[in-house]
Write a protein that holds these residues in place. Structure first.
Motif, mmCIF file in Angstrom:
data_model
loop_
_atom_site.group_PDB
_atom_site.id
_atom_site.type_symbol
_atom_site.label_atom_id
_atom_site.label_comp_id
_atom_site.label_asym_id
_atom_site.label_seq_id
_atom_site.Cartn_x
_atom_site.Cartn_y
_atom_site.Cartn_z
ATOM 1 N N GLN B 76 1.131 -1.011 -0.106
ATOM 2 C CA GLN B 76 -0.019 -0.434 -0.312
ATOM 3 C C GLN B 76 0.482 1.097 -0.186
ATOM 4 O O GLN B 76 1.292 1.736 0.900
ATOM 5 C CB GLN B 76 -0.908 0.467 1.565
ATOM 6 C CG GLN B 76 -2.093 -1.158 1.148
ATOM 7 C CD GLN B 76 -2.841 -1.194 0.325
ATOM 8 O OE1 GLN B 76 -3.662 -0.600 -0.123
ATOM 9 N NE2 GLN B 76 -3.405 -2.744 0.280
ATOM 10 N N PRO B 77 1.945 1.641 -0.809
ATOM 11 C CA PRO B 77 2.447 2.606 -0.539
ATOM 12 C C PRO B 77 2.101 3.555 -1.038
ATOM 13 O O PRO B 77 0.798 4.172 -1.536
ATOM 14 C CB PRO B 77 3.743 2.514 -1.853
ATOM 15 C CG PRO B 77 2.510 1.454 -3.069
ATOM 16 C CD PRO B 77 2.060 0.755 -2.220
ATOM 17 N N MET B 78 2.827 4.823 -0.678
ATOM 18 C CA MET B 78 2.144 6.336 -0.761
ATOM 19 C C MET B 78 3.010 7.022 -2.085
ATOM 20 O O MET B 78 3.788 6.170 -2.310
ATOM 21 C CB MET B 78 1.769 7.030 0.735
ATOM 22 C CG MET B 78 1.434 6.791 1.513
ATOM 23 S SD MET B 78 -0.420 7.034 1.401
ATOM 24 C CE MET B 78 -0.849 5.861 0.922
ATOM 25 N N LEU B 82 5.003 4.934 -4.822
ATOM 26 C CA LEU B 82 4.148 4.127 -6.132
ATOM 27 C C LEU B 82 4.298 4.636 -7.633
ATOM 28 O O LEU B 82 4.587 4.128 -8.338
ATOM 29 C CB LEU B 82 2.445 5.129 -5.648
ATOM 30 C CG LEU B 82 1.951 4.723 -6.068
ATOM 31 C CD1 LEU B 82 0.984 2.966 -6.365
ATOM 32 C CD2 LEU B 82 0.309 4.994 -6.283
#
Lengths: 240, 240
Positions: B76-78, B82
């Motif tokens: 769930q990268p920021m 991302l």
């Protein structure tokens, strides 16, 4: 658990991505169609319009890319939705390339039609274009309807496009051998034909992406290219 | 807060993505280089090797795509991470296309060299290839080093590639006008030249992606295409 309000907002965003893809698809198809019309009718105004339209298509792709990244960052989607969003990025990239290929044809209008060419010269290219655009349109219909069970048409159509391109390649080379004055225009038409053949490839790419988005599986098509144009050699005297 | 262990595992995954991109880049460059060598030396065995190598490159792209999706879903990268992951997907797609273009050249070896061609015919194409591959290599070096401040070379090199392609297009058309026996081989060489010119475009795409990954901004280059080949018309008698 997410509130219904949030779920609905997300569905709305996904639907909006789909709408934007549909608009990009419509514009890309029209650009290619108009580029061919510009070529056949030596219509340089229409060619200029196609070239200008490319900026709108690029803008569409940027919007989808930015929106997709925002959605991933904000919504933290899981497998199915992530595939949907990344699929939209891929399809937008393919459609942007289709528009580029249309623009490329439009740019050749002056060079091809500087001397009025016999309409017959364009017949094969027009038939190829019809085939490739029908392929693209039907693939985008599958994307909209999610009816991937019907996607089998893609493979045979792709082979048909490759075979028609190969025969057109041979035909144009023959015109060049017959009369050196045909060399310049026919060379540009060869590149136009190659561009149209590549639109068929992008339609196939999109079909593969759509299938993967909807099913999570790879499209089992063992894509065999039947484009044999790279092998074509035409000799001056066939008897030799 | 994430534990140091998880952070390190993620950095390790990002580094692995970078390594795989570097391998794909090396293979794509070698395929193009060997395709040109196969063409110049009429070496059909080498051409076959290039065509076979394409499957390895495709496999590399699939690995990166799958791994990128897994990373997004699991981590769930920021924003920054991302961009890094989506950048890897884009660069892998460009490199896969570079390999396709190399394969396309390799496929034309038989048609071009069926009759032994004068080495001089390949000189321009070899020079264009050197330029495009240098561009690609340097762009991938920037991706590895993150030194985007040096990326200004991309624009002038891209213009140089386009200008050289335009001049090569004209040269090949002239050979075709001079002797109809040149029409078949020179047509295939025109397509090879176009493929090499497109490798330059892919290098520029990658430069734009790298700049965006590292800075979060768009590369300010106002890319102006100086490929004028689409305008070229060569008449039989220049005096007319």
């Amino acid at each position: 658990m997410l509130s219904p309000h949030i779920v609905r907002a997300y569905d709305h965003e996904l639907a909006e991505l789909g709408n934007r893809i549909a608009s990009m698809g419509g514009l890309a198809e029209r650009m290619v169609d108009e580029a061919m019309a510009a070529l056949v009718n030596a219509d340089t105004d229409l060619a200029r319009k196609v070239i200008a339209d490319d900026a709108t298509l690029d803008e569409g792709q940027r919007w989808i890319d930015d929106q997709a990244i925002l959605m991933i960052a904000r919504r933290q989607p899981m497998a199915d939705d992530l595939r949907e969003i990344l699929g939209a990025i891929k399809i937008a990239a393919d459609l942007e390339r289709v528009g580029d290929l249309g623009k490329n044809i439009a740019k050749r209008v002056v060079a091809v039609t500087e001397v009025r060419q016999p309409v017959q010269l364009f017949r094969g290219l027009e038939a190829l274009t019809t085939l490739a655009l029908t392929q693209l349109k039907q693939v985008l219909d599958v994307y909209a309807s999610r009816e991937v069970s019907t996607i089998g048409f893609v493979r045979s159509r792709d082979e048909e496009i490759d075979a028609m391109y190969t025969s057109l390649f041979r035909e144009l080379l023959t015109y060049m051998m017959e009369d050196p004055r045909n060399i310049s225009p026919c060379t540009h038409l060869l590149f136009c034909a190659k561009n149209i053949e590549r639109i068929g490839d992008h339609a196939t790419n999109i079909a593969e992406t759509v299938y993967h988005v909807v099913t999570g599986e790879m499209l089992p098509m063992d894509r065999v290219k039947v484009d044999k144009s790279h092998q074509i050699v035409i000799r001056e005297s066939p008897e030799e």
